[in-house]
Design an enzyme around this catalytic site. Structure first.
Site, PDB file in Angstrom:
ATOM      1  N   ASP A  11      -2.226 -11.501  -5.359  1.00 47.57           N
ATOM      2  CA  ASP A  11      -3.107 -10.402  -5.751  1.00 47.57           C
ATOM      3  C   ASP A  11      -3.584 -10.597  -7.192  1.00 47.57           C
ATOM      4  O   ASP A  11      -2.886 -11.221  -8.003  1.00 47.57           O
ATOM      5  CB  ASP A  11      -2.376  -9.064  -5.638  1.00 47.57           C
ATOM      6  CG  ASP A  11      -2.121  -8.674  -4.185  1.00 47.57           C
ATOM      7  OD1 ASP A  11      -2.894  -9.104  -3.325  1.00 47.57           O
ATOM      8  OD2 ASP A  11      -1.150  -7.930  -3.935  1.00 47.57           O
ATOM      9  N   TYR A  18       9.878 -14.298  -5.906  1.00 48.02           N
ATOM     10  CA  TYR A  18       9.141 -13.509  -6.894  1.00 48.02           C
ATOM     11  C   TYR A  18      10.105 -12.817  -7.858  1.00 48.02           C
ATOM     12  O   TYR A  18      11.214 -12.438  -7.482  1.00 48.02           O
ATOM     13  CB  TYR A  18       8.327 -12.402  -6.222  1.00 48.02           C
ATOM     14  CG  TYR A  18       7.296 -12.859  -5.226  1.00 48.02           C
ATOM     15  CD1 TYR A  18       5.971 -13.063  -5.598  1.00 48.02           C
ATOM     16  CD2 TYR A  18       7.644 -13.069  -3.892  1.00 48.02           C
ATOM     17  CE1 TYR A  18       5.021 -13.464  -4.677  1.00 48.02           C
ATOM     18  CE2 TYR A  18       6.701 -13.481  -2.962  1.00 48.02           C
ATOM     19  CZ  TYR A  18       5.401 -13.685  -3.362  1.00 48.02           C
ATOM     20  OH  TYR A  18       4.459 -14.090  -2.441  1.00 48.02           O
ATOM     21  N   ASP A  43       0.186  -0.888  -6.478  1.00 50.67           N
ATOM     22  CA  ASP A  43       0.334  -1.672  -7.709  1.00 50.67           C
ATOM     23  C   ASP A  43      -0.434  -0.999  -8.839  1.00 50.67           C
ATOM     24  O   ASP A  43      -0.936   0.132  -8.696  1.00 50.67           O
ATOM     25  CB  ASP A  43      -0.119  -3.119  -7.503  1.00 50.67           C
ATOM     26  CG  ASP A  43      -1.568  -3.213  -7.017  1.00 50.67           C
ATOM     27  OD1 ASP A  43      -2.403  -2.388  -7.438  1.00 50.67           O
ATOM     28  OD2 ASP A  43      -1.868  -4.110  -6.214  1.00 50.67           O
ATOM     29  N   ARG A  98       4.530  -5.421  -2.665  1.00 53.03           N
ATOM     30  CA  ARG A  98       4.053  -4.059  -3.004  1.00 53.03           C
ATOM     31  C   ARG A  98       4.686  -3.029  -2.084  1.00 53.03           C
ATOM     32  O   ARG A  98       5.133  -1.963  -2.518  1.00 53.03           O
ATOM     33  CB  ARG A  98       2.535  -3.981  -2.861  1.00 53.03           C
ATOM     34  CG  ARG A  98       1.747  -4.628  -3.984  1.00 53.03           C
ATOM     35  CD  ARG A  98       0.265  -4.468  -3.755  1.00 53.03           C
ATOM     36  NE  ARG A  98      -0.222  -5.318  -2.679  1.00 53.03           N
ATOM     37  CZ  ARG A  98      -1.160  -4.964  -1.793  1.00 53.03           C
ATOM     38  NH1 ARG A  98      -1.662  -3.736  -1.830  1.00 53.03           N
ATOM     39  NH2 ARG A  98      -1.573  -5.809  -0.876  1.00 53.03           N
TER      40      ARG A  98
END
Length: 318
Positions: A62, A90, A104, A195
């Site tokens: 993203d 991540y 987000d 997310r």
């Protein structure tokens, strides 16, 4: 009497458009994608710097996210699907107490709640998200229905029913908590939305949440080691030197070195019986990277009785 044809004045002949000639570039760039740039925009910028003819990325990050975005050029694009299927790792910061419509920092705040949770409560909540779970894809995603992306529906104020999909959270580690910011490390299967994971953790804690930051640190066997920024790439006088070889994508597979005769037959798409040849055969069946004289020829599937079936072949550059 002959009629004289007079051409109208002021007409300027259009200049022919000169098409840029791009190079046949093969390799992998481990890009450190910056905040605010889409994965496709990052690819376009890198492709322009390298003057590459063919390129593709291996799994979207993203715009608000940063970190490892492997970019494949030329022959490496034949193996990019492997990274799309690979597990990913991540580092993320979850902002507890605030929900946004995108999950987000790019979205609008839709709900704010007080945050009164302890580390013990957080640790207890994380347990339910480890291992195989079901996850509902977000409306703000590139998934499509009837040829139209979910995010297009979302921008029109339309919320669609979405079916939960199975994903696997291989690792979900607590890193730190300074209210309202919760830092986590996550390793997950393909198709996982971090997310959504952040939102679900916030909901499990009763306060809601959205992602404040997201950084990808690993894709399959590729890590941040050797990662470069766009600025570094653009400033380098020899940017092609920053590319890793094509077989950087295949490092997790065993290697098989073929003789010259077997290499020719392999590149012709023939199945090979390796058992009686002067070739070291891996103990396990499955995918392998195939070489001759140190040059990558492609990948093959090692089958029962040491039969090697060609899978994806490299086109020789002359």
């Amino acid at each position: 009497m002959t009629e004289e044809v007079v051409k109208p004045a002021g007409k300027i002949k259009k200049q022919a458009h000169i098409k840029r000639v791009r190079d046949l570039v093969d390799g992998v760039l481990l890009l450190d994608k910056p905040v605010g740039l889409s994965s496709n925009d990052a690819l376009i910028k890198a492709k322009r710097v390298l003057n590459a003819k063919k390129a593709g990325h291996t799994g979207t990050l993203d715009p608000f996210a940063t970190g490892l975005l492997p970019l494949c050029f030329g022959e490496a694009t034949k193996f990019s699907q492997d990274l799309l299927e690979a597990d990913k790792t991540y580092d993320t910061t979850v902002h507890l107490g605030i929900n946004t419509n995108t999950g987000d920092t790019e979205g609008e705040v839709v709900l704010t709640r007080d945050v009164d949770v302890t580390q013990e409560q957080i640790e207890a909540a994380l347990v339910q998200f480890r291992g195989p779970i079901l996850q509902v894809p977000p409306m703000y995603s590139a998934l499509k229905r009837d040829g139209k992306a979910y995010y297009e529906y979302a921008r029109e104020g339309i919320v669609l029913e979405r079916e939960a999909r199975p994903v696997t959270i291989h690792k979900l580690e607590f890193v730190s908590y300074e209210a309202p910011f919760l830092k986590l490390s996550v390793t997950c299967s393909k198709g996982t939305y971090i997310r959504v994971l952040g939102e679900d953790i916030g909901n499990a804690l009763g306060c809601g949440a959205h992602l404040n930051a997201l950084r990808r640190t690993q894709v399959g066997a590729l890590t941040v080691e050797g990662m470069v920024t766009l600025e570094t790439l653009q400033a380098n006088a020899a940017p092609l030197a920053m590319l890793a070889p094509v077989d950087a994508l295949l490092s997790s597979f065993p290697a098989i070195e073929l003789t010259e005769e077997l290499a020719k037959r392999f590149l012709q798409g023939q199945r090979l019986a390796l058992g009686k040849e002067d070739v070291v055969v891996p103990a396990e069946q499955g995918r392998a990277r195939i070489y001759h004289d140190g040059r990558l020829l492609g990948t093959g599937i090692l089958q029962e009785y040491a039969i090697l079936a060609p899978e994806r072949l490299i086109t020789a550059r002359h």
